[in-house]
Design an enzyme around this catalytic site. Structure first.
Site, PDB file in Angstrom:
ATOM      1  N   TYR A  53       0.833  -1.217   0.000  1.00  0.00           N
ATOM      2  CA  TYR A  53       0.000   0.000   0.000  1.00  0.00           C
ATOM      3  C   TYR A  53       0.862   1.258   0.000  1.00  0.00           C
ATOM      4  O   TYR A  53       1.968   1.248   0.524  1.00  0.00           O
ATOM      5  CB  TYR A  53      -0.905   0.021   1.230  1.00  0.00           C
ATOM      6  CG  TYR A  53      -2.008  -1.001   1.246  1.00  0.00           C
ATOM      7  CD1 TYR A  53      -2.268  -1.810   0.155  1.00  0.00           C
ATOM      8  CD2 TYR A  53      -2.802  -1.167   2.381  1.00  0.00           C
ATOM      9  CE1 TYR A  53      -3.296  -2.750   0.198  1.00  0.00           C
ATOM     10  CE2 TYR A  53      -3.823  -2.103   2.418  1.00  0.00           C
ATOM     11  CZ  TYR A  53      -4.053  -2.891   1.331  1.00  0.00           C
ATOM     12  OH  TYR A  53      -5.063  -3.829   1.373  1.00  0.00           O
ATOM     13  N   LYS A 246     -21.859   7.417  -5.604  1.00  0.00           N
ATOM     14  CA  LYS A 246     -21.148   8.586  -6.137  1.00  0.00           C
ATOM     15  C   LYS A 246     -20.795   8.465  -7.619  1.00  0.00           C
ATOM     16  O   LYS A 246     -20.446   9.456  -8.253  1.00  0.00           O
ATOM     17  CB  LYS A 246     -19.890   8.857  -5.320  1.00  0.00           C
ATOM     18  CG  LYS A 246     -18.826   7.765  -5.370  1.00  0.00           C
ATOM     19  CD  LYS A 246     -17.670   8.125  -4.441  1.00  0.00           C
ATOM     20  CE  LYS A 246     -16.614   7.038  -4.381  1.00  0.00           C
ATOM     21  NZ  LYS A 246     -15.536   7.388  -3.436  1.00  0.00           N
TER      22      LYS A 246
END
Length: 347
Positions: A53, A246
């Site tokens: 990450y 969204k």
């Protein structure tokens, strides 16, 4: 915030887990630290990360940055004891760590030491293998998954050696518990069988994708989880943001995950938007926020240990955290099941 057992380890984790894969790319270190502070204030004690990450986007330059951000928070806050920390060992194919080599008995201590340095801690509470060496049907690979090329003896030999390496780490005190990610029912059963034969730590959890829109876990893995005390750590419980709504009607918010990663790892399909609309209709009918409804639904599942969510701003974070206070009625659950039947596996 409800706490749930992490397998048979004796560790208890919050029912919602703070995901971190945007810290260091979409989020600054200061924003990541503020998210940790806020989540802990609201009862979360569980943070999930990985050596690879951030992923939004993923690059050689950013690999490991999220662990470093968490480590800096531990150092400055002095609150390491307040967090159950999970991270992951990348494996075969991830070129930014160990040149894409598979997980081996030799790579395990190296990867753990590197994560410990970044995280500025002596112990990782839950150490997970990010995906199996032999491959996985996760991330939309289920549509053409073919295990016929696997070599059973090689797989079991690897598991045996890896478990023994993990046992050495337990004895060294570098990890407390062991878990898998993107694993199958057969694979998890083998890890458990070898552990019970004395070859290393018993897997405590399985981190796989799970949401209203991705319910591959509901059959064989659900049965395994319930009978073997292996809880699901559900990633993408909001279907990579689709369930927030969204992206509906062609919307593409600037800086969003879809704007960065394109098709959301294969989740962007016409049927996906139809399914989102149907789930939003259920939320509207019952006066619920769709994000909180989706997360609260995950928490009702009998095999669910913790649902891992991410946020890029304070509003998203507070909205998601509020799901822990939502109780869904049987009428809502019935409507959600009917919606699933009408829109099965939309991506």
């Amino acid at each position: 915030m409800q706490k749930r057992p992490l397998g048979r380890t004796g560790i208890e984790v919050s029912a919602l887990c703070l995901g971190s894969m945007t810290w260091g790319s979409q989020n600054t270190p200061a924003e990541g630290h503020a998210q940790i502070d806020r989540a802990l204030d609201r009862g979360v004690n569980f943070i999930d990360t990985a050596e690879m990450y951030p992923t939004t986007p993923m690059s050689a330059e950013t690999t490991g940055r999220t662990e470093e951000i968490i480590g800096d928070w531990f150092e400055t806050s002095g609150r390491r004891a307040d967090v159950i920390l999970a991270t992951k060992h990348s494996g075969k194919g991830f070129k930014h760590a160990r040149d894409g080599a598979p997980i081996t008995a030799a790579s395990i201590p190296e990867a753990i030491e590197t994560s410990l340095r970044r995280l500025k801690t002596d112990t990782i509470d839950l150490y997970q293998f990010h995906w199996p060496n032999r491959g996985s049907y996760m991330f939309r690979q289920n549509w053409n998954y073919d295990p016929s090329s696997q070599n059973r003896d090689d797989t079991l030999s690897h598991m045996h050696e890896a478990l023994e390496a993990m046992q050495r780490e337990v004895e060294r005190g570098t990890i407390r518990a062991f878990g898998l990610s993107n694993e199958s029912a057969w694979g998890m059963a083998q890890w458990l069988r070898l552990a019970e034969a004395g070859h290393g730590p018993r897997a405590a959890s399985l981190q796989n994708e799970y949401s209203l829109m991705c319910r591959l876990y509901d059959t064989d893995l659900a049965e395994l989880s319930v009978n073997e005390d292996v809880g699901l750590l559900a990633f993408s419980p909001l279907a990579a943001g689709l369930l927030s709504g969204k992206y509906q009607n062609g919307a593409l918010p600037a800086g969003s995950r879809m704007a960065i990663n394109g098709d959301l790892g294969g989740r962007k399909t016409p049927r996906a938007f139809e399914a989102v609309a149907a789930y939003h209709a259920v939320a509207q009918t019952h006066g619920l926020d769709p994000v909180q409804m989706a997360l609260a639904w995950c928490l009702t599942r009998p095999f669910l240990c913790s649902a891992i969510f991410g946020a890029t701003d304070r509003t998203q974070l507070d909205l998601a955290l509020g799901a822990a206070e939502i109780t869904l009625s049987q009428e809502v659950l019935t409507d959600l099941d009917a919606t699933h039947k009408a829109h099965p596996m939309p991506y």
